[in-house]
Design an enzyme around this catalytic site. Structure first.
Site, PDB file in Angstrom:
ATOM      1  N   LYS A 184      27.185  21.450  16.004  1.00 46.86           N
ATOM      2  CA  LYS A 184      27.639  21.942  14.690  1.00 46.86           C
ATOM      3  C   LYS A 184      26.995  21.206  13.522  1.00 46.86           C
ATOM      4  CE  LYS A 184      31.916  19.298  14.497  1.00 46.86           C
ATOM      5  NZ  LYS A 184      33.357  19.312  14.553  1.00 46.86           N
TER       6      LYS A 184
ATOM      7  N   CYS B 206      27.907   8.883  18.773  1.00 44.35           N
ATOM      8  CA  CYS B 206      27.214   7.647  19.147  1.00 44.35           C
ATOM      9  C   CYS B 206      26.015   7.356  18.241  1.00 44.35           C
ATOM     10  CB  CYS B 206      26.784   7.744  20.613  1.00 44.35           C
ATOM     11  SG  CYS B 206      25.868   6.325  21.170  1.00 44.35           S
TER      12      CYS B 206
ATOM     13  N   GLU C 106      34.612  -5.040  15.847  1.00 40.92           N
ATOM     14  CA  GLU C 106      33.179  -4.968  15.506  1.00 40.92           C
ATOM     15  C   GLU C 106      32.992  -4.785  13.995  1.00 40.92           C
ATOM     16  OE1 GLU C 106      31.340  -3.182  19.711  1.00 40.92           O
ATOM     17  OE2 GLU C 106      31.141  -1.984  17.907  1.00 40.92           O
TER      18      GLU C 106
ATOM     19  N   HIS D 178      15.691 -20.933  34.646  1.00 44.01           N
ATOM     20  CA  HIS D 178      16.224 -22.014  33.821  1.00 44.01           C
ATOM     21  C   HIS D 178      15.304 -22.255  32.637  1.00 44.01           C
ATOM     22  CE1 HIS D 178      18.122 -25.758  32.659  1.00 44.01           C
ATOM     23  NE2 HIS D 178      16.905 -26.306  32.598  1.00 44.01           N
TER      24      HIS D 178
HETATM   25  P1  FAD Z   1      30.186  12.746  20.953  1.00 44.01           P
HETATM   26  O1  FAD Z   1      29.167  11.688  20.832  1.00 44.01           O
HETATM   27  O2  FAD Z   1      31.408  12.649  20.138  1.00 44.01           O
HETATM   28  O3  FAD Z   1      29.436  14.118  20.626  1.00 44.01           O
HETATM   29  C1  FAD Z   1      30.100  15.330  20.553  1.00 44.01           C
HETATM   30  C2  FAD Z   1      29.291  16.271  19.681  1.00 44.01           C
HETATM   31  O4  FAD Z   1      29.833  17.581  19.810  1.00 44.01           O
HETATM   32  C3  FAD Z   1      29.333  15.937  18.203  1.00 44.01           C
HETATM   33  O5  FAD Z   1      28.029  15.865  17.684  1.00 44.01           O
HETATM   34  C4  FAD Z   1      30.097  17.109  17.576  1.00 44.01           C
HETATM   35  O6  FAD Z   1      29.659  17.437  16.276  1.00 44.01           O
HETATM   36  C5  FAD Z   1      29.775  18.221  18.549  1.00 44.01           C
HETATM   37  N1  FAD Z   1      30.760  19.301  18.572  1.00 44.01           N
HETATM   38  C6  FAD Z   1      32.094  19.201  18.713  1.00 44.01           C
HETATM   39  N2  FAD Z   1      32.659  20.426  18.765  1.00 44.01           N
HETATM   40  C7  FAD Z   1      31.641  21.305  18.639  1.00 44.01           C
HETATM   41  C8  FAD Z   1      31.593  22.728  18.638  1.00 44.01           C
HETATM   42  N3  FAD Z   1      32.685  23.476  18.800  1.00 44.01           N
HETATM   43  N4  FAD Z   1      30.385  23.306  18.485  1.00 44.01           N
HETATM   44  C9  FAD Z   1      29.264  22.571  18.340  1.00 44.01           C
HETATM   45  N5  FAD Z   1      29.263  21.233  18.360  1.00 44.01           N
HETATM   46  C10 FAD Z   1      30.427  20.604  18.514  1.00 44.01           C
HETATM   47  N6  FAD Z   1      30.264   3.644  22.957  1.00 44.01           N
HETATM   48  C11 FAD Z   1      29.495   2.799  23.669  1.00 44.01           C
HETATM   49  O7  FAD Z   1      29.304   3.015  24.868  1.00 44.01           O
HETATM   50  N7  FAD Z   1      28.900   1.722  23.075  1.00 44.01           N
HETATM   51  C12 FAD Z   1      29.084   1.437  21.770  1.00 44.01           C
HETATM   52  O8  FAD Z   1      28.539   0.450  21.265  1.00 44.01           O
HETATM   53  C13 FAD Z   1      29.906   2.291  21.003  1.00 44.01           C
HETATM   54  N8  FAD Z   1      30.115   2.047  19.700  1.00 44.01           N
HETATM   55  C14 FAD Z   1      30.887   2.903  18.976  1.00 44.01           C
HETATM   56  C15 FAD Z   1      31.106   2.619  17.633  1.00 44.01           C
HETATM   57  C16 FAD Z   1      31.881   3.456  16.862  1.00 44.01           C
HETATM   58  C17 FAD Z   1      32.112   3.136  15.404  1.00 44.01           C
HETATM   59  C18 FAD Z   1      32.442   4.636  17.441  1.00 44.01           C
HETATM   60  C19 FAD Z   1      33.240   5.584  16.618  1.00 44.01           C
HETATM   61  C20 FAD Z   1      32.227   4.925  18.782  1.00 44.01           C
HETATM   62  C21 FAD Z   1      31.463   4.056  19.564  1.00 44.01           C
HETATM   63  N9  FAD Z   1      31.250   4.275  20.919  1.00 44.01           N
HETATM   64  C22 FAD Z   1      30.486   3.416  21.644  1.00 44.01           C
HETATM   65  C23 FAD Z   1      31.818   5.446  21.607  1.00 44.01           C
HETATM   66  C24 FAD Z   1      30.753   6.547  21.755  1.00 44.01           C
HETATM   67  O9  FAD Z   1      30.277   6.898  20.490  1.00 44.01           O
HETATM   68  C25 FAD Z   1      31.341   7.758  22.467  1.00 44.01           C
HETATM   69  O10 FAD Z   1      31.920   7.353  23.684  1.00 44.01           O
HETATM   70  C26 FAD Z   1      30.261   8.780  22.759  1.00 44.01           C
HETATM   71  O11 FAD Z   1      29.633   9.203  21.577  1.00 44.01           O
HETATM   72  C27 FAD Z   1      30.838   9.989  23.492  1.00 44.01           C
HETATM   73  O12 FAD Z   1      29.843  10.911  23.736  1.00 44.01           O
HETATM   74  P2  FAD Z   1      30.135  12.466  23.880  1.00 44.01           P
HETATM   75  O13 FAD Z   1      28.831  13.089  24.188  1.00 44.01           O
HETATM   76  O14 FAD Z   1      31.263  12.677  24.799  1.00 44.01           O
HETATM   77  O15 FAD Z   1      30.675  12.942  22.457  1.00 44.01           O
HETATM   78  P1  NAD Z   2      40.823   0.971  20.913  1.00 41.57           P
HETATM   79  O1  NAD Z   2      41.627   1.748  21.870  1.00 41.57           O
HETATM   80  O2  NAD Z   2      39.726   0.116  21.395  1.00 41.57           O
HETATM   81  O3  NAD Z   2      41.773   0.024  20.056  1.00 41.57           O
HETATM   82  C1  NAD Z   2      42.876   0.492  19.345  1.00 41.57           C
HETATM   83  C2  NAD Z   2      43.832  -0.655  19.115  1.00 41.57           C
HETATM   84  O4  NAD Z   2      44.805  -0.260  18.187  1.00 41.57           O
HETATM   85  C3  NAD Z   2      44.554  -1.089  20.388  1.00 41.57           C
HETATM   86  O5  NAD Z   2      44.404  -2.470  20.568  1.00 41.57           O
HETATM   87  C4  NAD Z   2      45.991  -0.675  20.124  1.00 41.57           C
HETATM   88  O6  NAD Z   2      46.929  -1.514  20.750  1.00 41.57           O
HETATM   89  C5  NAD Z   2      46.056  -0.779  18.599  1.00 41.57           C
HETATM   90  N1  NAD Z   2      47.118   0.009  17.974  1.00 41.57           N
HETATM   91  C6  NAD Z   2      47.536   1.259  18.295  1.00 41.57           C
HETATM   92  N2  NAD Z   2      48.554   1.631  17.496  1.00 41.57           N
HETATM   93  C7  NAD Z   2      48.788   0.613  16.626  1.00 41.57           C
HETATM   94  C8  NAD Z   2      49.731   0.384  15.574  1.00 41.57           C
HETATM   95  N3  NAD Z   2      50.640   1.286  15.241  1.00 41.57           N
HETATM   96  N4  NAD Z   2      49.685  -0.794  14.892  1.00 41.57           N
HETATM   97  C9  NAD Z   2      48.759  -1.740  15.232  1.00 41.57           C
HETATM   98  N5  NAD Z   2      47.872  -1.574  16.235  1.00 41.57           N
HETATM   99  C10 NAD Z   2      47.877  -0.422  16.921  1.00 41.57           C
HETATM  100  O7  NAD Z   2      40.302   2.055  19.851  1.00 41.57           O
HETATM  101  P2  NAD Z   2      39.199   1.957  18.703  1.00 41.57           P
HETATM  102  O8  NAD Z   2      38.861   0.545  18.400  1.00 41.57           O
HETATM  103  O9  NAD Z   2      39.669   2.854  17.621  1.00 41.57           O
HETATM  104  O10 NAD Z   2      37.952   2.620  19.415  1.00 41.57           O
HETATM  105  C11 NAD Z   2      38.025   3.981  19.889  1.00 41.57           C
HETATM  106  C12 NAD Z   2      37.140   4.203  21.072  1.00 41.57           C
HETATM  107  O11 NAD Z   2      35.781   4.096  20.725  1.00 41.57           O
HETATM  108  C13 NAD Z   2      37.443   3.208  22.157  1.00 41.57           C
HETATM  109  O12 NAD Z   2      37.989   3.896  23.257  1.00 41.57           O
HETATM  110  C14 NAD Z   2      36.124   2.620  22.534  1.00 41.57           C
HETATM  111  O13 NAD Z   2      35.877   2.776  23.886  1.00 41.57           O
HETATM  112  C15 NAD Z   2      35.085   3.389  21.728  1.00 41.57           C
HETATM  113  N6  NAD Z   2      34.211   2.380  21.116  1.00 41.57           N
HETATM  114  C16 NAD Z   2      33.431   1.636  21.946  1.00 41.57           C
HETATM  115  C17 NAD Z   2      32.649   0.643  21.432  1.00 41.57           C
HETATM  116  C18 NAD Z   2      31.816  -0.192  22.355  1.00 41.57           C
HETATM  117  O14 NAD Z   2      31.629   0.215  23.490  1.00 41.57           O
HETATM  118  N7  NAD Z   2      31.307  -1.331  21.928  1.00 41.57           N
HETATM  119  C19 NAD Z   2      32.649   0.379  20.071  1.00 41.57           C
HETATM  120  C20 NAD Z   2      33.462   1.140  19.256  1.00 41.57           C
HETATM  121  C21 NAD Z   2      34.234   2.150  19.805  1.00 41.57           C
END
Ligand code: FAD
Ligand code: NAD
Length: 466
Positions: free
Chosen positions: A34, A42, A187, A444
């Site tokens: 979209k 990601c 982060e 090492h």
């Molecule tokens: P997404 O990446 O969410 O992609 C889904 C796509 O589908 C989107 O582009 C969306 O626009 C599109 N879409 C949705 N509905 C429709 C529709 N009806 N028609 C057309 N397109 C549509 N994970 C890690 O492993 N390492 C990390 O360091 C990490 N850091 C993160 C940091 C942040 C701030 C956030 C928010 C997430 C992070 N994650 C990380 C999590 C990671 O981004 C997600 O797990 C990953 O992107 C999931 O991939 P996906 O393909 O399932 O979905």
């Molecule tokens: P998270 O699940 O990692 O953390 C959410 C936190 O919010 C938990 O510790 C939970 O106990 C707390 N929480 C929930 N309700 C609350 C409340 N009412 N008051 C205070 N604390 C509360 O979720 P996130 O940090 O939003 O990340 C979302 C997803 O994105 C995660 O599942 C993660 O896997 C993915 N992500 C991954 C990476 C990475 O792999 N490095 C980086 C960013 C995001």
């Protein structure tokens, strides 16, 4: 009407990797996204931009706090140019998403820009730039996730923000209140702390990173406290109010008292929710669970036999590499192969500094399952390489079966753990014993020596350097 062997809705790491693998396996493939740029959460607003800002803010912290220890003096003031930092982040994103365009072309995948919704189990309506209807024998739902929220919070996206806005702020907050001490909160909290903001982390559970091994939470909490984060555990947020440029957060502590926090920004990072909005899953008869996830069986197949779902929109860890594995899994299943994913060995990494990484079972999980295990732990500060680099915090902990010595979990926190965890995954994929790891030569001086030493400690309590 264009017709395909497989059409994929969503171009995140799940969707685009599935598309490439389908094409490699000879299927005529389409992908529907979209947004104008490919790569999903990601690449656009997740993994890549957050790591770009973590890298930039880390450089700043090194320059302001640690260069002097190394005998490097910078005459004059070191300043942050936030606009430039955010601009650099965006150019990293643009290059990375551009790379996906290239991969789609190279693999002859048709890309459609627009919202994809089911007309029925084999037809997708595309609304937007490339509006049309297409037909596909098989469809993969890869629509990912969206930021979650608490029911009483109004996300104005200016002062009360999600990760998406936190990746493009126009000023450094004076005081950022982070709700949720999970991956995103820590982060992005660290990014703004390093840039000069005061940061308060409010977590509902009694520790940060509550799903990881408790030893890791404790060590990271110690480091964050030393860096003067305010860490408020066991606080349940009850209200968030914006008054002009001020945000007031009220939370209930363990004693039942209401504690008030005042800041200029509030980052809400309480988890993410699966995204099925606009998909019209009903039209194809695809079941969505009460939690909003697309329901799938062990083959990632929905209740409709030609429709599969992968990544954040289905059960399991919301991680890019988990989504990628599932993308490959479904493509190979469609090609008649018998792929396998070992979900126990999907590593988890938090890209704070020190980095936190883990694979396999935590001590808490082993205790709960009644598994008899032994633990070997080794601190980074005992390593020559850590002293040479000046990164002394953290440890590697190896958990192994008490009788068989098979490694059951590896948990680490310290410099470069995001990369070190790969050795742990390889070892566990080949069902290594702690002794196997302890007998492998580790170069090492490296941080990886902590793996060998922790394995020695787990095998016979005979680490060499402590
Ligand atoms: P997404 O990446 O969410 O992609 C889904 C796509 O589908 C989107 O582009 C969306 O626009 C599109 N879409 C949705 N509905 C429709 C529709 N009806 N028609 C057309 N397109 C549509 N994970 C890690 O492993 N390492 C990390 O360091 C990490 N850091 C993160 C940091 C942040 C701030 C956030 C928010 C997430 C992070 N994650 C990380 C999590 C990671 O981004 C997600 O797990 C990953 O992107 C999931 O991939 P996906 O393909 O399932 O979905
Ligand atoms: P998270 O699940 O990692 O953390 C959410 C936190 O919010 C938990 O510790 C939970 O106990 C707390 N929480 C929930 N309700 C609350 C409340 N009412 N008051 C205070 N604390 C509360 O979720 P996130 O940090 O939003 O990340 C979302 C997803 O994105 C995660 O599942 C993660 O896997 C993915 N992500 C991954 C990476 C990475 O792999 N490095 C980086 C960013 C995001």
């Amino acid at each position: 009407m264009k017709s395909y062997d497989v059409a994929i809705i969503g171009s995140g790491p799940g969707g685009y990797v599935a598309a490439i693998r389908c094409s490699q396996l000879g299927m005529k493939t389409a992908i529907i996204e979209k947004y104008a740029t490919l790569g999903g959460t990601c690449l656009n607003v997740g993994c890549i931009p957050s790591k770009a800002l973590l890298a930039s803010s880390h450089h700043y912290e090194e320059a302001t706090k640690h260069f002097e220890d190394h005998g490097i003096e910078i005459p004059g003031e070191i300043r942050v140019n936030l606009e430039k930092m955010i601009g650099r982040k965006q150019s990293v994103v643009d290059q990375t998403t551009g790379g996906i365009d290239f991969l789609m072309k190279k693999n002859n995948i048709d890309v459609f820009e627009g919202l994809g919704s089911f007309k029925d189990a084999t037809h997708i309506k595309i609304e937007g730039k490339d509006a049309q209807e297409i037909e596909a024998k098989n469809i993969i739902i890869a629509t990912g996730s969206k930021p979650g929220n608490l029911p009483f919070i109004i996300l104005d996206k200016e002062r009360v923000i999600t990760s998406t806005e936190a990746l493009k702020l126009k000023e450094i907050p004076k005081h950022m209140i982070v709700i949720g001490g999970g991956v995103i909160g820590l982060e992005l909290g660290q990014v703004y702390k390093r840039l000069g903001a005061e940061v308060t982390v409010i977590e509902y559970m009694d520790r940060i990173l509550p799903t990881m091994d408790a030893g890791l939470s404790k060590e990271l909490n110690k480091v964050f406290k030393k860096a003067k984060f305010k860490m408020m555990m066991s606080h349940k947020v009850q209200a968030v109010e914006r008054k002009g440029d001020e945000v007031i957060v009220k939370a209930e502590n363990k004693k039942g008292e209401i504690v008030e926090f005042k800041g200029d920004y509030c980052l809400v990072s309480v988890g993410r929710k699966p995204n099925t909005a606009g998909l019209n899953a009903d039209a194809a008869g695809v079941k969505i669970s009460d939690r909003g996830q697309v329901e799938v069986n062990e083959h990632l197949q929905t209740n409709v036999k030609n429709i599969y779902a992968i990544g954040d929109v289905v059960r399991g860890a919301m991680l890019a590499h988990k989504a990628e594995e599932e993308g490959v899994f479904v493509a190979e299943t469609l090609a008649g192969q018998k792929p396998h994913i070992n979900y126990n060995l999907i590593p988890g990494v938090v890209y704070t500094w020190p980095e936190v990484a883990a694979v396999g079972k935590t001590e808490e999980e082993l205790k709960e399952a009644g598994v008899e295990y032994k633990a070997g732990q080794f601190p980074f500060r005992a390593l020559g390489r850590a002293r040479a680099g000046g990164d002394l915090d953290g440890f590697v902990k190896i958990l192994a079966d008490k009788k068989t010595d098979e490694v059951l979990g590896i948990h680490m926190i310290g410099a470069r753990c995001a990369d070190l965890i790969a050795e742990a995954v390889v070892a566990m994929e080949y069902r290594a014993s702690a002794e196997d790891i302890s007998r492998m030569s580790h170069a090492h001086p490296t941080y990886a020596e902590a793996m060998k030493e922790a394995a020695l400690a787990a095998t016979e309590d005979r680490a060499l350097h402590v």
